[in-house]
Design a protein around this motif. Structure first.
Motif, PDB file in Angstrom:
ATOM      1  N   ALA A 145       0.829  -1.214   0.000  1.00 60.66           N
ATOM      2  CA  ALA A 145       0.000   0.000   0.000  1.00 60.66           C
ATOM      3  C   ALA A 145       0.858   1.256   0.000  1.00 60.66           C
ATOM      4  O   ALA A 145       0.526   2.246  -0.670  1.00 60.66           O
ATOM      5  CB  ALA A 145      -0.929  -0.008   1.213  1.00 60.66           C
ATOM      6  N   ILE A 146       1.966   1.246   0.746  1.00 61.15           N
ATOM      7  CA  ILE A 146       2.867   2.401   0.779  1.00 61.15           C
ATOM      8  C   ILE A 146       3.459   2.650  -0.602  1.00 61.15           C
ATOM      9  O   ILE A 146       3.531   3.802  -1.067  1.00 61.15           O
ATOM     10  CB  ILE A 146       3.977   2.182   1.815  1.00 61.15           C
ATOM     11  CG1 ILE A 146       3.403   2.246   3.232  1.00 61.15           C
ATOM     12  CG2 ILE A 146       5.086   3.221   1.665  1.00 61.15           C
ATOM     13  CD1 ILE A 146       4.394   1.884   4.313  1.00 61.15           C
ATOM     14  N   SER A 147       3.888   1.600  -1.287  1.00 61.70           N
ATOM     15  CA  SER A 147       4.466   1.752  -2.628  1.00 61.70           C
ATOM     16  C   SER A 147       3.448   2.323  -3.600  1.00 61.70           C
ATOM     17  O   SER A 147       3.766   3.222  -4.399  1.00 61.70           O
ATOM     18  CB  SER A 147       4.981   0.396  -3.125  1.00 61.70           C
ATOM     19  OG  SER A 147       5.931  -0.149  -2.246  1.00 61.70           O
ATOM     20  N   CYS A 151       3.698   6.132  -5.238  1.00 54.60           N
ATOM     21  CA  CYS A 151       3.798   6.216  -6.695  1.00 54.60           C
ATOM     22  C   CYS A 151       2.679   7.088  -7.262  1.00 54.60           C
ATOM     23  O   CYS A 151       2.920   7.937  -8.132  1.00 54.60           O
ATOM     24  CB  CYS A 151       3.742   4.816  -7.300  1.00 54.60           C
ATOM     25  SG  CYS A 151       3.913   4.765  -9.094  1.00 54.60           S
ATOM     26  N   LEU A 152       1.463   6.928  -6.753  1.00 55.68           N
ATOM     27  CA  LEU A 152       0.341   7.740  -7.229  1.00 55.68           C
ATOM     28  C   LEU A 152       0.520   9.207  -6.855  1.00 55.68           C
ATOM     29  O   LEU A 152       0.112  10.104  -7.607  1.00 55.68           O
ATOM     30  CB  LEU A 152      -0.970   7.211  -6.647  1.00 55.68           C
ATOM     31  CG  LEU A 152      -1.422   5.829  -7.148  1.00 55.68           C
ATOM     32  CD1 LEU A 152      -2.708   5.410  -6.459  1.00 55.68           C
ATOM     33  CD2 LEU A 152      -1.599   5.841  -8.666  1.00 55.68           C
ATOM     34  N   SER A 153       1.136   9.471  -5.703  1.00 58.29           N
ATOM     35  CA  SER A 153       1.346  10.863  -5.297  1.00 58.29           C
ATOM     36  C   SER A 153       2.340  11.570  -6.205  1.00 58.29           C
ATOM     37  O   SER A 153       2.295  12.803  -6.338  1.00 58.29           O
ATOM     38  CB  SER A 153       1.847  10.914  -3.852  1.00 58.29           C
ATOM     39  OG  SER A 153       3.135  10.340  -3.744  1.00 58.29           O
ATOM     40  N   PRO A 157       0.078  14.238  -8.606  1.00 54.77           N
ATOM     41  CA  PRO A 157       0.243  15.048  -7.391  1.00 54.77           C
ATOM     42  C   PRO A 157      -0.937  15.969  -7.105  1.00 54.77           C
ATOM     43  O   PRO A 157      -1.316  16.159  -5.950  1.00 54.77           O
ATOM     44  CB  PRO A 157       1.526  15.846  -7.678  1.00 54.77           C
ATOM     45  CG  PRO A 157       1.626  15.884  -9.172  1.00 54.77           C
ATOM     46  CD  PRO A 157       1.050  14.594  -9.654  1.00 54.77           C
ATOM     47  N   ILE A 158      -1.509  16.552  -8.149  1.00 61.33           N
ATOM     48  CA  ILE A 158      -2.614  17.494  -7.941  1.00 61.33           C
ATOM     49  C   ILE A 158      -3.840  16.771  -7.392  1.00 61.33           C
ATOM     50  O   ILE A 158      -4.494  17.240  -6.452  1.00 61.33           O
ATOM     51  CB  ILE A 158      -2.957  18.214  -9.265  1.00 61.33           C
ATOM     52  CG1 ILE A 158      -1.736  19.023  -9.751  1.00 61.33           C
ATOM     53  CG2 ILE A 158      -4.165  19.122  -9.073  1.00 61.33           C
ATOM     54  CD1 ILE A 158      -1.964  19.718 -11.074  1.00 61.33           C
ATOM     55  N   TRP A 159      -4.147  15.613  -7.947  1.00 57.78           N
ATOM     56  CA  TRP A 159      -5.304  14.862  -7.476  1.00 57.78           C
ATOM     57  C   TRP A 159      -5.114  14.425  -6.028  1.00 57.78           C
ATOM     58  O   TRP A 159      -6.039  14.499  -5.211  1.00 57.78           O
ATOM     59  CB  TRP A 159      -5.522  13.644  -8.357  1.00 57.78           C
ATOM     60  CG  TRP A 159      -6.724  12.839  -7.948  1.00 57.78           C
ATOM     61  CD1 TRP A 159      -8.014  13.013  -8.349  1.00 57.78           C
ATOM     62  CD2 TRP A 159      -6.746  11.744  -7.022  1.00 57.78           C
ATOM     63  NE1 TRP A 159      -8.839  12.101  -7.746  1.00 57.78           N
ATOM     64  CE2 TRP A 159      -8.093  11.303  -6.918  1.00 57.78           C
ATOM     65  CE3 TRP A 159      -5.768  11.098  -6.272  1.00 57.78           C
ATOM     66  CZ2 TRP A 159      -8.465  10.240  -6.107  1.00 57.78           C
ATOM     67  CZ3 TRP A 159      -6.137  10.037  -5.452  1.00 57.78           C
ATOM     68  CH2 TRP A 159      -7.474   9.636  -5.375  1.00 57.78           C
ATOM     69  N   CYS A 160      -3.916  13.956  -5.692  1.00 62.82           N
ATOM     70  CA  CYS A 160      -3.650  13.467  -4.333  1.00 62.82           C
ATOM     71  C   CYS A 160      -3.753  14.589  -3.301  1.00 62.82           C
ATOM     72  O   CYS A 160      -4.242  14.384  -2.194  1.00 62.82           O
ATOM     73  CB  CYS A 160      -2.268  12.815  -4.274  1.00 62.82           C
ATOM     74  SG  CYS A 160      -2.168  11.248  -5.167  1.00 62.82           S
ATOM     75  N   ARG A 161      -3.306  15.787  -3.664  1.00 63.88           N
ATOM     76  CA  ARG A 161      -3.348  16.899  -2.710  1.00 63.88           C
ATOM     77  C   ARG A 161      -4.750  17.475  -2.565  1.00 63.88           C
ATOM     78  O   ARG A 161      -5.120  17.974  -1.500  1.00 63.88           O
ATOM     79  CB  ARG A 161      -2.385  17.995  -3.163  1.00 63.88           C
ATOM     80  CG  ARG A 161      -0.909  17.582  -3.081  1.00 63.88           C
ATOM     81  CD  ARG A 161      -0.012  18.691  -3.588  1.00 63.88           C
ATOM     82  NE  ARG A 161       1.401  18.289  -3.582  1.00 63.88           N
ATOM     83  CZ  ARG A 161       2.391  19.057  -4.022  1.00 63.88           C
ATOM     84  NH1 ARG A 161       2.121  20.269  -4.520  1.00 63.88           N
ATOM     85  NH2 ARG A 161       3.633  18.623  -3.981  1.00 63.88           N
ATOM     86  N   SER A 162      -5.539  17.398  -3.624  1.00 62.04           N
ATOM     87  CA  SER A 162      -6.849  18.051  -3.609  1.00 62.04           C
ATOM     88  C   SER A 162      -7.991  17.112  -3.227  1.00 62.04           C
ATOM     89  O   SER A 162      -8.944  17.531  -2.569  1.00 62.04           O
ATOM     90  CB  SER A 162      -7.141  18.668  -4.979  1.00 62.04           C
ATOM     91  OG  SER A 162      -6.111  19.578  -5.359  1.00 62.04           O
ATOM     92  N   HIS A 163      -7.917  15.854  -3.648  1.00 56.12           N
ATOM     93  CA  HIS A 163      -9.067  14.960  -3.499  1.00 56.12           C
ATOM     94  C   HIS A 163      -8.793  13.769  -2.583  1.00 56.12           C
ATOM     95  O   HIS A 163      -9.698  12.970  -2.367  1.00 56.12           O
ATOM     96  CB  HIS A 163      -9.502  14.435  -4.877  1.00 56.12           C
ATOM     97  CG  HIS A 163      -9.833  15.524  -5.849  1.00 56.12           C
ATOM     98  ND1 HIS A 163     -11.009  16.257  -5.796  1.00 56.12           N
ATOM     99  CD2 HIS A 163      -9.131  16.020  -6.908  1.00 56.12           C
ATOM    100  CE1 HIS A 163     -11.020  17.143  -6.779  1.00 56.12           C
ATOM    101  NE2 HIS A 163      -9.890  17.028  -7.467  1.00 56.12           N
ATOM    102  N   ARG A 164      -7.595  13.634  -2.080  1.00 51.07           N
ATOM    103  CA  ARG A 164      -7.281  12.492  -1.219  1.00 51.07           C
ATOM    104  C   ARG A 164      -7.947  12.656   0.138  1.00 51.07           C
ATOM    105  O   ARG A 164      -7.753  13.662   0.807  1.00 51.07           O
ATOM    106  CB  ARG A 164      -5.770  12.379  -1.024  1.00 51.07           C
ATOM    107  CG  ARG A 164      -5.339  11.114  -0.318  1.00 51.07           C
ATOM    108  CD  ARG A 164      -3.828  11.105  -0.172  1.00 51.07           C
ATOM    109  NE  ARG A 164      -3.353   9.828   0.305  1.00 51.07           N
ATOM    110  CZ  ARG A 164      -3.344   9.460   1.570  1.00 51.07           C
ATOM    111  NH1 ARG A 164      -3.797  10.295   2.500  1.00 51.07           N
ATOM    112  NH2 ARG A 164      -2.883   8.271   1.932  1.00 51.07           N
TER     113      ARG A 164
END
Length: 332
Positions: A145-147, A151-153, A157-164
């Motif tokens: 899960a960490i990997s 990798c997705l971040s 990056p924009i999706w992970c920061r805004s919608h995570r």
């Protein structure tokens, strides 16, 4: 007697070590008592090589020392990440990995002490082996899960920061603990408490999930992350977090995966001298080295002679953006 021997041996394969039980419980690493009485390295009847008693006792002692030191290290990580350092999505996962490693090493230490003292523990030993596989599998799922998350971040990056979701790491960690507990509890019941034909099915299911799904998935996402960072034309800032993830996955593949591979070979009938014992020792080394790895990565290139554990762990788990801000502040 033959049926109980086979049932316990199957349970041991499922739970990471091959045990040979007789009327009296013997050590995980102890060779055949007949060969010891004869004082030879080969059995007189089947002419098969027998493990060296001295070497196996050394491996037991090494496991005990490694487990004890690893519990101290992982306990320190649990203390700092749980109470002294501000958490982020990554430290939540690392906190759960440290908890799984601590539980794994605790069971290993108890089993090793029992083996060294030649205690007749019976069912208790089987329960400890079940807990071994439970914590081992949880650590594997968490690292996968960490990997994926890291990798997705980097890829999005924009999706992970805004919608995570804020508590996504905690939710995923809880689900992975539950999945590992469910699979191993079903296996323990089907293979030992109430032996049935479902035992083989559960063993195959767990093996496919662990070694044909999670391990390749961890490797693929880790390689994707590495290639994305190193081959990108945007010169992405990696920071210590990237280094820590790469080293943690690499150490797991080198030290922890061999145990699983050797157990599968043993289950399929391919038995090698010292095969389960070697994997057993390597898995202890992997769980014990993680806290040392965190400290080394966190204190790397630090000119201060005395660096506290809290600061080292805090620097190791920083994101690349935070690490960049710290470097700029030092320049000013």
């Amino acid at each position: 007697m033959r049926e109980s021997h086979t049932s316990y041996h199957l349970c041991a394969l499922c739970l990471e070590v091959s045990l040979i039980m007789s009327a009296k419980t013997t050590s995980t690493f102890l060779p055949n008592t007949t060969s010891l009485a004869e004082g030879a390295n080969y059995s007189g009847t089947v002419q098969k090589a027998e493990p060296s008693y001295a070497l196996l006792k050394f491996m037991e002692s090494f496991c005990l020392i490694s487990s004890a030191s690893g519990m101290v290290g992982n306990g320190t990580v649990l203390w700092y990440l749980g109470f002294r350092i501000q958490r982020n999505c990554f430290t939540v996962c690392i906190l759960n990995v440290a908890a799984a490693d601590f539980g794994y090493l605790l069971c290993i230490a108890i089993e090793t002490v029992q083996c060294l003292m030649h205690c007749n523990v019976g069912v208790q030993f089987g329960i400890l082996l079940f807990l071994d596989l439970f914590t081992y599998g949880t650590g594997l799922y968490l690292l996968t899960a960490i990997s994926i998350e890291r990798c997705l971040s980097v890829l999005c990056p924009i999706w992970c920061r805004s919608h995570r979701p804020k508590h996504l790491s905690g939710i995923i960690s809880g689900l992975l603990w539950s999945l590992s507990l469910l699979l191993n509890m079903l296996g323990y019941i089907s293979c030992t408490v109430r032996p049935s034909s479902n035992c083989h099915i559960l063993l195959i299911t767990t093996g496919v999930l662990d070694f044909l799904f999670c391990t390749p998935l961890m490797l693929v996402f880790s390689l994707t992350l590495f290639l994305k960072v190193k081959c990108s034309s945007q010169h992405l800032q990696t920071g210590r977090l990237f280094t820590l993830i790469m080293l943690t996955v690499l150490f797991f593949l080198i030290f922890a995966v061999p145990l699983s591979v050797l157990i599968l070979f043993d289950f399929w009938g391919y038995k090698f001298l010292y095969s389960p014992e070697t994997g057993f020792v390597l898995s202890c080394v992997n769980s014990s080295l993680s806290p040392v790895l965190y400290f080394i990565v966190g204190s790397y290139r630090d000119r201060r002679i005395r660096l506290t554990l809290r600061l080292a762990f805090q620097r190791a788990f920083k994101d690349s953006a935070d690490d960049k801000d710290e470097r700029e502040s030092h320049k000013q």
